[in-house]
Every structure is written in structure tokens, then in C-alpha cells.
Design an enzyme around this catalytic site. Structure first.
Site, PDB file in Angstrom:
ATOM      1  CG  HIS A  69     105.128 -10.955 -32.324  1.00 50.52           C
ATOM      2  ND1 HIS A  69     105.748 -10.176 -33.276  1.00 50.52           N
ATOM      3  CD2 HIS A  69     104.085 -10.209 -31.882  1.00 50.52           C
ATOM      4  CE1 HIS A  69     105.109  -9.021 -33.397  1.00 50.52           C
ATOM      5  NE2 HIS A  69     104.087  -9.027 -32.563  1.00 50.52           N
ATOM      6  CG  HIS A 102      99.901  -8.476 -29.145  1.00 52.67           C
ATOM      7  ND1 HIS A 102     100.637  -7.330 -28.920  1.00 52.67           N
ATOM      8  CD2 HIS A 102     100.228  -8.894 -30.392  1.00 52.67           C
ATOM      9  CE1 HIS A 102     101.359  -7.061 -30.007  1.00 52.67           C
ATOM     10  NE2 HIS A 102     101.131  -7.997 -30.912  1.00 52.67           N
ATOM     11  NE  ARG A 153      95.295  -7.381 -27.481  1.00 51.09           N
ATOM     12  CZ  ARG A 153      95.909  -6.868 -28.526  1.00 51.09           C
ATOM     13  NH1 ARG A 153      96.939  -6.057 -28.354  1.00 51.09           N
ATOM     14  NH2 ARG A 153      95.517  -7.130 -29.742  1.00 51.09           N
ATOM     15  CG  ASN A 192     100.983  -4.006 -27.874  1.00 56.26           C
ATOM     16  OD1 ASN A 192     101.181  -5.059 -27.270  1.00 56.26           O
ATOM     17  ND2 ASN A 192     100.274  -3.943 -28.978  1.00 56.26           N
ATOM     18  CG  ASP A 224     104.356  -5.591 -31.859  1.00 56.49           C
ATOM     19  OD1 ASP A 224     104.995  -6.144 -32.751  1.00 56.49           O
ATOM     20  OD2 ASP A 224     103.124  -5.527 -31.825  1.00 56.49           O
ATOM     21  CG  ASP A 234     101.165 -10.079 -34.579  1.00 57.59           C
ATOM     22  OD1 ASP A 234     101.093  -9.625 -33.420  1.00 57.59           O
ATOM     23  OD2 ASP A 234     101.014  -9.373 -35.595  1.00 57.59           O
ATOM     24  CG  PHE A 263      95.641  -3.123 -37.866  1.00 59.72           C
ATOM     25  CD1 PHE A 263      95.669  -3.532 -39.186  1.00 59.72           C
ATOM     26  CD2 PHE A 263      95.656  -1.763 -37.589  1.00 59.72           C
ATOM     27  CE1 PHE A 263      95.725  -2.601 -40.218  1.00 59.72           C
ATOM     28  CE2 PHE A 263      95.703  -0.833 -38.621  1.00 59.72           C
ATOM     29  CZ  PHE A 263      95.735  -1.247 -39.942  1.00 59.72           C
ATOM     30  N   GLY A 264      94.461  -7.150 -36.097  1.00 62.21           N
ATOM     31  CA  GLY A 264      94.886  -8.312 -35.319  1.00 62.21           C
ATOM     32  C   GLY A 264      93.996  -9.527 -35.482  1.00 62.21           C
TER      33      GLY A 264
END
Lengths: 457, 345
Positions: free
Chosen positions: A66, A68, A70, A100, A158, A324, A342-343
Site C-alpha cells: 500500500h 502512493h 502519485r 488514486n 483507496d 501507506d 492527509f498522509g
């Protein structure tokens, strides 16, 4: 960069796929693991470079279910190239990237684009995750079979859970013959509302809207019921609450096809960090109060949640650790807490954070490595088992780390474009020394000494 | 980031010769000691004397620049700060989000940096997001920040003027007299969950030794303060207050009753069945007030919804000190502006 022949001498080999934890040698060549164990001089090929692995741990490269990356769409936050360098520096040799993106990974063309980018730009293996619904909008199922054929390894919307319970039921049913899990980010938005951090003491003190634990637990309970009804494969993304652990534990006891992951930050830091003193118990907002790098979804929670998650990880209820990794640009974070994205950027600090649990004896070294390797490989499915194995013939995806080296997190040294971490300035114990992906040295720490081969007489 | 700074008090007037506390910003009352609160209240007493003069002007802040930066509508807080600055001879620049670069999408931080670059001494910030003043305090090295209300978080100058009003009415006004807030029962009624005034008043009154009781619908209380809520960590407020949703019981023997503004939107968001039921259970009425002490003070931070959280006859009746609160607000803000802005930067 060609795969090289290299011998790692005398490291502690931790290979959970074979319950192996002992000092030995490791020979890599042709992109594969040639041998692991005690190697006599006669078995070391000529011209082989040698690493002294004394005091280091060698394990299968970590698999992140999991993260990102981008790309496409948000290259100002992260790219496949930068994300893969960050992964390599953090010991990850396989990154499963969330859909995403813009456009989202909801059709084969985007999957092909990511594969192509990965071939050119990536140091490590990139495995895309496809959308559950078209455009991640939660209205119609994406073409899941086409996505599977193109090579996605799981499905997820997600960031946006599949809210509609019937659509989630249909997704689990439709995908039940594809053999891939649906990874759902479980947050009932009607309960989390406009929350920006965990409901509780710090939210009340700082006047920030709280997200109740029930927002996560209610949707996990729903999804488990749907998995049971459909026989579909449910993977619960990033557990964050104490109450989520028994839900998953009980589902597994009933033999359901349910797996779960947890993030390093949810295992190591609490909502107290939002108060601005790196988690120090305090009744006064500190110098970094409202630090937006602590804003993450699901939110950082209380110590009792952390304790329950560690227990669930240790006893195997939680199958794996996923980062994440959610890199952001500065302007998405240099705003009020409410406006901030968020993140957390996690790939480069994950190991150092997780080793705290090993040093404090809450988790064994073997279990930690298992949850970073065989655990996620199991979620991906049978055909990925060799990514988490050090048996001869497996791909030479290897991480070599020094579990006791202390270092200070300095985001200016990050490979990731995302500098958003609450750990900036924190001291972590344990760091990657070298990472091999398919036998190529993709990360080399400053401490790594490689002996060049002696010229043949 | 250093939150403290030593300032030199210019010897301009005996009234202003207070002991300056080393403090750079006023962001919340969580970092105020009882002594510091008392010092601010005492300083405000001198400031109020200035406000009573024919010529309301002292040169304390001559040559200093104060910006009021308001991202939310406000009448009393903004005018109060403006008047406070002007009475002290500061140059006060009012800036609101509408009509400024904020409308063109300039971030709060960039607006703050721009204001700092103009050599401003103090920014008074009102913002709809909790923590906004911290963002400026953490990034602007040369400007003092006063929080004039941020989201649901804090409204420290309101709490200080509330305490000043209580002390003024119920205590001795002699300098150095004992803390007259200690031991009082202060009942705060209404939407505590969404109230920055309530949060600051809890810190302030509790630090001064008052017994603080919260009353209102359980849906409008921070969940960690409710005994019935399971499994969540309690905030520091939990040890400072009692919660009693039954106002008729909570109000018994109260020295101070403070009604909070009830936003009518809360009904549509499901927090309340109806305004009617709210009135029935939590409006400050003559009947309920009869259960408090005869000397009870009725307060409201404003703006009021007369007839909802407070009956009109009470709002303008003999026990109401709502207008005094406004007057005292100017004195409190003078005291803080002086403390933070006077002296070399």
C-alpha cells in the site's frame, strides 16, 4: 545496471518463508539467489565481490502492499522514479501502488503506462493496484477482469472506501473468480464526517473535529459480513483502532478469506503527537502544535489502540505491515490542520520505526520480517511467494540492514519528494545498508564496504 | 520555536507600570499560569481607568503597528482590538479576508509573511480553522500573534475578559487583593463541543480555582468529557470540569452562569431534535436562575440569540453583565497589546 555476482558473508539471515534465522552466507548471481547458508571457499565464484555482513541482518526485500506513487497526475508530489528510490532506500523491493492517480488506474491503458514507466524509471518492482469502481467514484464496477489481465495485483478505491454496501457486495462477488483481494479503506464517512484527527483527548484540547473509532469498525464489520456472504477476498487496509483487531481475528477464526494490514505510524506514534511535542504527555500545546505532518487517514490514535495493533500484529491477526506512503508537496501541508492533505511519507523511515518494536521486545525480528515479506506476499497470492523467499532460485530481492545503527531523520536527505513526516528530527535505531532488487544493487548506504575481487593470478 | 521574549516596559505612566511577563504570543490559555492570568487582569484594571478618562489616549504604543487580520465576521472582538490599539496610540490596520489577496487564493502563511515584511509588530488573528494562529507563530519570527478566536479551539482574550468581569463584580478591586475567582461555581451552558469560548473559559476559570460545570445536550459535549463514553482518552479538560446535562441541577448555587451561542444549523446537522426542545431544557430562564445564588452573574460572549439560549428579560436584566463584558474586553486587549507590543522588538 547489470545483476552482479556478490557474496554477503556472515550476516544474520532471517527468512520467514523457511522459518530460518541464523548466521550464514548469501550468494547472489544472475539476478537470483544462488545459495544461502554456510559457503565453503570452493563454492565462491571467481571475480565475485564480497560484502562483510557481520552484525547485519539479511532478509527478503520488503513488499509494500500500500503506497502512493502519485504518477500519473500528481508528479509534483511523487514520481515512480523518486518513489522507487525511496523504497530502495527503505529496503522495499516491491511496491504496490494505489490507484488514486489522475487518471485513476481503472483501465488497462493506465496499467500499461505504469508498467512502462516502471521499466524505465524504477529501481524496484512496481505492482499496480486497480480501482474497484470506474473513476473511484463508487457507482459502477471497473472492468476488473481487464485490469487483472493487465497485471493489477489487487483492487481498491483507496482514499475513498466503497461506500455503497451493495456495490461492495457485487464487487466481492464479481471478482471472486479473479483470485485478487479487494483492499478497502474502511471509514464510514457518515461517522467520520469532517473529522481531521482521532476523536479523543487531543482533538478536544485543540478544537479539531474528531473521527470516532466506530467509523472504521462499523465498515470493517460490514465488509466482513459481505465477504462471508459472497466468498470474496477481503483485505482490510491500514487498521488503526483497538476495536478493529478482534473483528479481523474473529473473522479469521471463522475461516473467512479476510486479511489485514497496519502501518508503521499506527504502531509507533499516537494522536498525542498532534499536540506538538513528539508525543510527550503534556497538557500544553507544544512548539509544533497542529503539525500537519501528523495528519493521516486513518488518524493517529491513542496508546491503547497502538498496543492492541501491536498485539494483533504479533499474534498474526494482522497479516502484514504496509506503509501507506503518502507523499505530499509542501504547499499541501503548510496550511491549517483542517486544510492540510492527509498522509505521511513513510518508505524511508518504516524500518527504523518498526525496529523500535523489536528493540522493545514487543515483536520478534522474525515476526517483523515476516509481516514485511511473507505476510504481504500471501495477500498477493501463491504466485508471488518467491518474492519473499531466500531459497536458491528465488529472485535476488534482498535487504541488508543494521538493526542497531542510530540515525536522525533528516527529510532534506529523503529520496521521496514527500518530506511530510512527523519524525523529522527524531532518532531511529536501525537502518538499511544495502538493497538488491533482482540482483542489482539499487541502494547502497554510506556504511557499505564492498571488497573488490582480487585480480586472478 | 521560542514562545517567550523579554520586553522592557517603558516608563510612561504609573498605570502602565506593570510587570511584563515574558511572552511573545497569546495563542491559548493552556500555557498561562494563575499568576500570569492575575497579572493580566491587574494590568487591565489600569487600562480600564484610561478608558474612563475624558481623553482616552496614552502614548504607550506610539510608533507600533498592529494588524487585525480577520478571516471571519466579527463585530465586538475586532472593534475592541482596534479601539484598544488606538487608545494606546498604536497604528492599527484592519484587514479582512474579503477584499484582500485571500480572495485571490493567497495562503494564510503567505499573507502572514507579507504582513511581517511590512514591519508590523503584532497580528491579531481571527480564523475559522483551529490552530491557524500556531501556523503563523511557528513561521513568523518577528511578529507577535494574538489569537482572536480560531475555529473551535480557543478565544483567550474572551476568557480573560470574562474572568476580569467576574473579578470586577464579585471581588475586591484593590490591587494585590486575593484571587476572588477561587471557589466560585461557574456554569457554562450550551454547545460546548463547537465553542472556542468554552474551551478558553474552562482553562481560565479552572486555573483560577473556580469549579466549572458544563451543561447542555450530550451531543454538544466533547465526547471525552462524557462519563458514558467508552474507550477514549480523556483530555486535560476532563479533570477540570464536571458535566451535568440536567441544567436545573447544574445551576444550583451557581455564582456565574454563562450561556453559549446556539447555532441554529446544529438542529439540521442532527445534534438537536428542535430549537424548541433546546429552549425547554437549556434556556437560561428566571425560573432556573432562581436556583443559582442571589448574586449570580449572567454572561454571554455574544452575539446572542435572544429567546433561544437566553431569555430577553434576563439578557437585559439586573443580573446580566453582558455589556460590561464588552467594555472590559477593550481593557483586556489593551493590557495584552501593551504587554506583547511595547518595548524594542
Amino acid at each position: 545496471m547489470e545483476p552482479e555476482t556478490i557474496l554477503i558473508r556472515g550476516s544474520r539471515i532471517v527468512d520467514p518463508s523457511r522459518q530460518l534465522d541464523r548466521v550464514g552466507d548469501l550468494l547472489l548471481g544472475g539476478g537470483e539467489i544462488l545459495a544461502a547458508g554456510r559457503l565453503g571457499r570452493d563454492r565462491v565464484p571467481d571475480g565475485c565481490r564480497v560484502i562483510n555482513g557481520a552484525g547485519l541482518v539479511a532478509s527478503p526485500g520488503f513488499i509494500d502492499l500500500h503506497c502512493h506513487l502519485r504518477e500519473p497526475g500528481f508528479e509534483y508530489k511523487e514520481t515512480i522514479a523518486a518513489g522507487s528510490r525511496a523504497g530502495a532506500k527503505g529496503g522495499f523491493t516491491t511496491l504496490c501502488c494505489m490507484p488514486n492517480t489522475d487518471p485513476p488506474i481503472d483501465n488497462a491503458a493506465v496499467v500499461d503506462f505504469i508498467h512502462q514507466r516502471a521499466r524505465h524509471d524504477s529501481l524496484v518492482r512496481i505492482l499496480p493496484i486497480g480501482c474497484v469502481t470506474k473513476g473511484r467514484k463508487g457507482h459502477e464496477l471497473a472492468e476488473m477482469e481487464e485490469l487483472a489481465s493487465a497485471g493489477v495485483v489487487a483492487f481498491s478505491d483507496d482514499g475513498d472506501p466503497v461506500y455503497d454496501a451493495n456495490l461492495m457486495r457485487l464487487a466481492l462477488t464479481y471478482s471472486s473468480d479473479l483470485g485478487l483481494a479487494i483492499s478497502n479503506h474502511c471509514q464510514d464517512r457518515s461517522l467520520s464526517c469532517n473529522g481531521v484527527m482521532a476523536e479523543g483527548s487531543v482533538a478536544t484540547h485543540l478544537g479539531l473535529a474528531g473521527i470516532p473509532a466506530a467509523a472504521e469498525e462499523a465498515m470493517i464489520a460490514r465488509d466482513i459480513a459481505l465477504a462471508e456472504a459472497t466468498g470474496g477476498r477481503l483485505h482490510v487496509a491500514h487498521l488503526s483502532t483497538a476495536g478493529s483487531v478482534p473483528l479481523v481475528r474473529e473473522a479469521k477464526q471463522r475461516g473467512l478469506s479476510v486479511t489485514a494490514e497496519v502501518c508503521p505510524h499506527h504502531l509507533t506514534i499516537t494522536d498525542q503527537w498532534v499536540l506538538g511535542d513528539k508525543g510527550e504527555p503534556n497538557t500544553v500545546a507544544g512548539g509544533r502544535a497542529y503539525d500537519t505532518s501528523t495528519k493521516v487517514y486513518p488518524p493517529l490514535r491513542a496508546q491503547r489502540d497502538v498496543d492492541a495493533l501491536i498485539e494483533g500484529l504479533a499474534d498474526g491477526t494482522i497479516d502484514c505491515i504496509a506503509t501507506d506512503h503518502a507523499p505530499h508537496d509542501l504547499t499541501s501541508k503548510q496550511v491549517t490542520y483542517e486544510d492540510a492533505a492527509f498522509g505521511i511519507s513513510v518508505l524511508e523511515t518504516a524500518l527504523g520505526s518498526l525496529l523500535q518494536l523489536v528493540h522493545s521486545r514487543k515483536l520478534s525480528m522474525g515476526a517483523m520480517v515476516d509481516r514485511l515479506t511473507t505476510g504481504p506476499a500471501r495477500v498477493l497470492g501463491e504466485s508471488y511467494a518467491d518474492l519473499a523467499s531466500m531459497q536458491s532460485g528465488s529472485p535476488a530481492d534482498i535487504v541488508l540492514f543494521d538493526p542497531s545503527q542510530e540515525w536522525t531523520v533528516d527529510t532534506s536527505e529523503f529520496e521521496s519528494k514527500g518530506r511530510n513526516t512527523p519524525l523529522e528530527g527524531s532518532v531511529l535505531k536501525g537502518r538499511v545498508v544495502a538493497t538488491f532488487a533482482s540482483g542489482r544493487l539499487v541502494y547502497q548506504g554510506p556504511e557499505l564496504k564492498i571488497e573488490e575481487p582480487q585480480a586472478s593470478p | 520555536m521560542s514562545l517567550s521574549r523579554t520586553i522592557d516596559s517603558p516608563d510612561i505612566d504609573g498605570l502602565l507600570a506593570i510587570e511584563p511577563t515574558p511572552r511573545k504570543h497569546v495563542l491559548d490559555l493552556d500555557d498561562f499560569s494563575q499568576e500570569e492570568i492575575s497579572a493580566v487582569l491587574e494590568s487591565a484594571r489600569g487600562m480600564k481607568e484610561v478608558l474612563g478618562r475624558d481623553i482616552k489616549k496614552v502614548p504607550a504604543l506610539r510608533g507600533k503597528v498592529v494588524v487585525t487580520l480577520f478571516y471571519e465576521a466579527s463585530t465586538r472582538t475586532r472593534m475592541s482590538f482596534e479601539e484598544a490599539g488606538k487608545v494606546l496610540s498604536a497604528d492599527v490596520i484592519n484587514m479582512s479576508a474579503s477584499g484582500s489577496s485571500a480572495e485571490k487564493g493567497e495562503s494564510l502563511l503567505n499573507t502572514g509573511l507579507t504582513i511581517q515584511a511590512m514591519g508590523v509588530d503584532t497580528i491579531v488573528l481571527r480564523h475559522p480553522h483551529s490552530g491557524a494562529p500556531y501556523l503563523l507563530a511557528q513561521h513568523l519570527d518577528n511578529v507577535s500573534i494574538i489569537n482572536a478566536g480560531d475555529g473551535l479551539h480557543a478565544h483567550p482574550t474572551q476568557a480573560l475578559l470574562d474572568m476580569y468581569t467576574v473579578q470586577d463584580k464579585l471581588g475586591s478591586s484593590e490591587p494585590g487583593s486575593p484571587n476572588s475567582i477561587e471557589g466560585l461555581k461557574v456554569v457554562i451552558v450550551g454547545d460546548v463541543l463547537h465553542s472556542r469560548v468554552a474551551r478558553s473559559d474552562i482553562w481560565g476559570f479552572a486555573k483560577m480555582g473556580a469549579k466549572v460545570v458544563l451543561s447542555g445536550p450530550a451531543t454538544l459535549m466533547p465526547p471525552d468529557l462524557l462519563r458514558s463514553t467508552k474507550r477514549i482518552a480523556r483530555s486535560p479538560f476532563a479533570s477540570l470540569v464536571e458535566v451535568d446535562t440536567d441544567l436545573d441541577r447544574a445551576i444550583e448555587g451557581a455564582d456565574v452562569v454563562m450561556a453559549l451561542r446556539l447555532q441554529k444549523e446544529r438542529q439540521h446537522a442532527g445534534f438537536l431534535p428542535s430549537i424548541r426542545e433546546y429552549i425547554r431544557r437549556w434556556q437560561i430562564t428566571e425560573e432556573r436562575l432562581a436556583k443559582a445564588k442571589p448574586s449570580v452573574l449572567v454572561m454571554h460572549p455574544g452575539p446572542m440569540n435572544e429567546g433561544i439560549e437566553i431569555g430577553s428579560s434576563i439578557a437585559h436584566g439586573g443580573r446580566s453583565v453582558i455589556e460590561e463584558q464588552v467594555t472590559n474586553g477593550v481593557a483586556i486587549r489593551m493590557a495584552l497589546l501593551f504587554q506583547l507590543t511595547a518595548g524594542p522588538r
